[in-house]
Design a protein around this motif. Structure first.
Motif, PDB file in Angstrom:
ATOM      1  N   TRP A 374       0.833  -1.210   0.000  1.00  0.00           N
ATOM      2  CA  TRP A 374       0.000   0.000   0.000  1.00  0.00           C
ATOM      3  C   TRP A 374       0.863   1.253   0.000  1.00  0.00           C
ATOM      4  CZ3 TRP A 374      -4.617   1.707  -1.047  1.00  0.00           C
ATOM      5  CH2 TRP A 374      -5.019   2.954  -0.577  1.00  0.00           C
ATOM      6  N   GLY A 375       1.982   1.208   0.732  1.00  0.00           N
ATOM      7  CA  GLY A 375       2.876   2.356   0.752  1.00  0.00           C
ATOM      8  C   GLY A 375       3.471   2.641  -0.616  1.00  0.00           C
ATOM      9  N   ARG A 376       3.817   1.586  -1.340  1.00  0.00           N
ATOM     10  CA  ARG A 376       4.354   1.791  -2.686  1.00  0.00           C
ATOM     11  C   ARG A 376       3.291   2.319  -3.630  1.00  0.00           C
ATOM     12  NH1 ARG A 376       7.253  -3.097  -1.460  1.00  0.00           N
ATOM     13  NH2 ARG A 376       5.594  -4.314  -2.443  1.00  0.00           N
ATOM     14  N   LEU A 377       2.062   1.804  -3.499  1.00  0.00           N
ATOM     15  CA  LEU A 377       0.989   2.256  -4.386  1.00  0.00           C
ATOM     16  C   LEU A 377       0.643   3.720  -4.141  1.00  0.00           C
ATOM     17  CD1 LEU A 377      -1.421  -0.828  -4.373  1.00  0.00           C
ATOM     18  CD2 LEU A 377       0.027  -0.047  -6.253  1.00  0.00           C
ATOM     19  N   SER A 378       0.637   4.107  -2.881  1.00  0.00           N
ATOM     20  CA  SER A 378       0.272   5.484  -2.549  1.00  0.00           C
ATOM     21  C   SER A 378       1.464   6.435  -2.567  1.00  0.00           C
ATOM     22  CB  SER A 378      -0.404   5.534  -1.179  1.00  0.00           C
ATOM     23  OG  SER A 378       0.458   5.005  -0.192  1.00  0.00           O
ATOM     24  N   ARG A 379       2.675   5.870  -2.883  1.00  0.00           N
ATOM     25  CA  ARG A 379       3.898   6.684  -2.986  1.00  0.00           C
ATOM     26  C   ARG A 379       4.204   7.426  -1.701  1.00  0.00           C
ATOM     27  NH1 ARG A 379       3.519   9.415  -9.042  1.00  0.00           N
ATOM     28  NH2 ARG A 379       3.448   7.461 -10.204  1.00  0.00           N
ATOM     29  N   ARG A 380       4.028   6.707  -0.598  1.00  0.00           N
ATOM     30  CA  ARG A 380       4.356   7.283   0.695  1.00  0.00           C
ATOM     31  C   ARG A 380       5.472   6.480   1.319  1.00  0.00           C
ATOM     32  NH1 ARG A 380      -0.979   7.719   4.166  1.00  0.00           N
ATOM     33  NH2 ARG A 380      -0.815   5.473   3.866  1.00  0.00           N
TER      34      ARG A 380
END
Length: 406
Positions: A374-380
């Protein structure tokens, strides 16, 4: 060597001081709500034929059946098209709220109302997974399934951090407003005499509403910690009992299915799996079904293996390694059923029921992988996501149940 009394006291303390299986209960919350939501979305274009007032199983026939079996369904409150459309949408929203863990206790009650109402409206719609979902929607009401992996857990963690910094917490106005609105709705339905057919569900709805009000009042106005501790102990005991019932239900499903299969002649000669593969209704991929059924040896191994796994599973709970192996086999079997026989929602429901036995270490690893994805998808960055409380942290006993969200 520990004495029996010391062992008993430790067991009682463990059951009363914490809500066990926080990650397991979160998985079944997410799994069953996602299963129901995906089913409602897939059947959205066919909702009239399945549950609508003008469907094949008409409103008058449904009324006669519910008058006879006293099953609860809110769709019998009106035969209007507008009420059906609004309720179908509300059932979807309740599933989304439970999936995200927003006001988990209230969402679980609304989720149960949606499941029971739609399923009892047309009792002949389903593939077996609907029975599992029907039961689990009742059990989830009694669990504290919002301790982790939920918006409630994130809100509780933020409140705990603010309290540690000495900040003053804002009152839970959303919870109070939600509690008041639902109380008015319950009172209106009760005074209008709409609870004629259901007996257990109306009593459960009123009980939960009163408990939520009591919980919120104690959390807000109690000066001493004793009332909070008492309510927390009761909630923990109820949660642990409900989790035990869910586990027993899963074992009962597999044991009865296995023992009934043993009595069938087709399962005894190893040909039972062959026949559903060649039914048009259960053959979304005929070429794949033909390939699997081409070998009589494979069919016999699958048939005998299915029976042995289902009969043996309840007895393997005392051996962690064997239990985990059988869990992998059963989940793989349900995944194959979803693809080969075209029963995705039955398989999702059964896989979710199996997930209550998954080890916590595996679920923690699964949560870490999902958080990173999820962090990679949301670029966070990895530190930007909400912190999930540990199952052994002090806030576990109240996470997801702050104020009127109990």
């Amino acid at each position: 060597m520990n004495s029996p009394s010391l062992t008993l006291s430790r067991g009682i303390a463990r059951v009363t001081e914490s809500a066990l299986g926080p990650y397991q209960s979160a998985v079944i919350r997410i799994g069953f709500s996602a299963t129901w939501l995906l089913f409602l979305l897939r059947e959205f274009t066919h909702r009239q034929e399945l549950y609508g007032p003008d469907g094949p199983w008409g409103w008058d026939m449904a009324r006669q059946l519910t008058d006879d079996n006293h099953a609860f369904t809110a769709l019998m409150w009106s035969d209007g098209q507008a009420w059906f459309e609004v309720f179908y949408l509300l059932a979807m929203l309740a599933a989304v709220a439970l999936l995200l863990g927003w006001r988990t206790r209230t969402a679980s009650v609304l989720f149960m109302v949606g499941v029971l109402s739609l399923q009892n409206r047309s009792v002949f719609v389903g593939d077996g997974g609907d029975n599992v979902l029907h039961l689990m929607s009742l059990y989830l009401v009694f669990t504290r399934c919002g301790q982790v992996w939920s918006l409630d857990a994130r809100r509780a963690a933020r409140a705990e951090a603010a309290r540690a910094r000495g900040e003053r917490l804002r009152p839970d106005r959303v919870g109070v407003l939600l509690w008041a609105v639902l109380g008015l709705a319950l009172a209106g339905v009760t005074l209008a005499g709409r609870f004629d057919n259901g007996r257990l569900v109306p009593a459960l709805l009123w009980t939960v509403w009163v408990v939520l009000g009591l919980w919120g009042a104690v959390q807000r106005w109690a000066r001493s910690p004793e009332p909070r501790i008492l309510l927390d102990v009761v909630a923990n005991v109820v949660h642990n009992a409900a989790l035990l019932v869910i586990m027993a239900e899963a074992c009962l499903i597999y044991s009865t299915a296995g023992w009934y299969k043993i009595q069938g002649s087709r399962w005894q000669d190893g040909t039972a799996v062959y026949y559903p593969l060649h039914l048009d209704y259960f053959s979304p991929w005929p070429a794949l079904a033909d390939l699997m059924s081409a070998s009589g040896t494979i069919m016999m191994v699958v048939a005998y293996g299915t029976v042995m796994v289902q009969v043996a599973f309840p007895f393997t709970l005392f051996n962690r390694r064997v239990k985990n192996v059988l869990l992998v086999l059963m989940m793989t079997e349900h995944a194959v059923i979803a693809v080969v026989l075209g029963l995705p929602f039955f398989s999702l429901a059964m896989i979710t029921a199996d997930a209550v036995f998954l080890p916590t270490s595996f679920l923690l690893l699964l949560g870490t992988v999902a958080a990173r994805a999820w962090g990679r998808l949301s670029r966070r960055g990895p530190g930007d996501g909400p912190a999930l409380p540990s199952p052994r942290s002090p806030q576990d006993s109240t996470a997801g149940h702050v104020g009127f969200t109990a």
